[in-house]
Design a protein around this motif. Structure first.
Motif, PDB file in Angstrom:
ATOM      1  N   PHE A  59       0.849  -1.189   0.000  1.00 53.69           N
ATOM      2  CA  PHE A  59       0.000   0.000   0.000  1.00 53.69           C
ATOM      3  C   PHE A  59       0.884   1.238   0.000  1.00 53.69           C
ATOM      4  O   PHE A  59       1.776   1.374   0.819  1.00 53.69           O
ATOM      5  CB  PHE A  59      -0.933  -0.001   1.216  1.00 53.69           C
ATOM      6  N   LYS A  60       0.639   2.155  -0.939  1.00 53.42           N
ATOM      7  CA  LYS A  60       1.490   3.335  -1.116  1.00 53.42           C
ATOM      8  C   LYS A  60       0.960   4.602  -0.460  1.00 53.42           C
ATOM      9  O   LYS A  60       1.675   5.571  -0.329  1.00 53.42           O
ATOM     10  CB  LYS A  60       1.703   3.618  -2.612  1.00 53.42           C
ATOM     11  N   GLY A  61      -0.301   4.601  -0.052  1.00 50.59           N
ATOM     12  CA  GLY A  61      -0.890   5.822   0.495  1.00 50.59           C
ATOM     13  C   GLY A  61      -0.662   5.960   1.988  1.00 50.59           C
ATOM     14  O   GLY A  61       0.112   5.232   2.607  1.00 50.59           O
ATOM     15  N   THR A  62      -1.355   6.900   2.566  1.00 47.97           N
ATOM     16  CA  THR A  62      -1.317   7.124   4.004  1.00 47.97           C
ATOM     17  C   THR A  62      -2.455   6.335   4.634  1.00 47.97           C
ATOM     18  O   THR A  62      -3.615   6.507   4.242  1.00 47.97           O
ATOM     19  CB  THR A  62      -1.491   8.621   4.329  1.00 47.97           C
ATOM     20  N   PRO A  63      -2.155   5.460   5.611  1.00 54.59           N
ATOM     21  CA  PRO A  63      -3.236   4.705   6.258  1.00 54.59           C
ATOM     22  C   PRO A  63      -4.229   5.641   6.945  1.00 54.59           C
ATOM     23  O   PRO A  63      -3.869   6.719   7.409  1.00 54.59           O
ATOM     24  CB  PRO A  63      -2.496   3.850   7.291  1.00 54.59           C
ATOM     25  N   GLY A  64      -5.455   5.198   7.001  1.00 58.39           N
ATOM     26  CA  GLY A  64      -6.521   5.987   7.608  1.00 58.39           C
ATOM     27  C   GLY A  64      -7.509   6.445   6.558  1.00 58.39           C
ATOM     28  O   GLY A  64      -7.183   6.501   5.371  1.00 58.39           O
ATOM     29  N   LEU A  65      -8.713   6.715   6.988  1.00 58.52           N
ATOM     30  CA  LEU A  65      -9.784   7.124   6.074  1.00 58.52           C
ATOM     31  C   LEU A  65     -10.493   8.355   6.607  1.00 58.52           C
ATOM     32  O   LEU A  65     -10.713   8.482   7.818  1.00 58.52           O
ATOM     33  CB  LEU A  65     -10.816   5.993   5.923  1.00 58.52           C
TER      34      LEU A  65
END
Length: 129
Positions: A59-65
């Protein structure tokens, strides 16, 4: 083979697709897409284990929504369940760990695992048809 048959009937934009399977008794298995975004659970908990899983998946993004992404994921999961129910399949294990996210954080509900086909539902609840 019963599970493969059920998964084929579950084709829907919000249900994790079946890509292939091996029916050999020695190496039975089901092939689905790799969901690089992990599970909805991973992005809600943000625990060290969840972060490690996301890193292993690439996963390349920032964790969290954001709240908007959370609401969208829940709505998509509800659409998936409506589709499964319309095919007389009850999931029986609905939880955030079974809502998987792709690399762009778009959710797909898993259809396999703890699920059961109920053909008798049509007799008891004809309005579901």
């Amino acid at each position: 083979m019963d599970e493969v048959s059920s998964l084929r009937r579950c084709a829907h934009r919000n249900v994790l697709p079946l890509l292939g399977y091996c029916g050999s008794p020695q190496a039975a298995g089901i092939v689905t897409a790799l969901m690089r975004g992990g599970s909805l659970d991973d992005h809600l908990l943000l625990s060290p284990d969840a972060r490690a899983r996301l890193q292993q998946l690439g996963f390349k993004g920032t964790p969290g929504l954001s709240w908007s992404q959370r609401l969208s994921a829940l709505c998509d999961a509800a659409r998936a369940l409506v589709h499964l129910h319309s095919n007389l399949i009850l999931h029986r294990d609905v939880k955030t760990a079974n809502i998987l996210l792709d690399g762009a954080l778009l959710p797909l509900q898993t259809a396999g695992g703890e699920r059961r086909v109920y053909p008798e539902i049509t007799r008891d609840c004809p309005r579901l048809l």
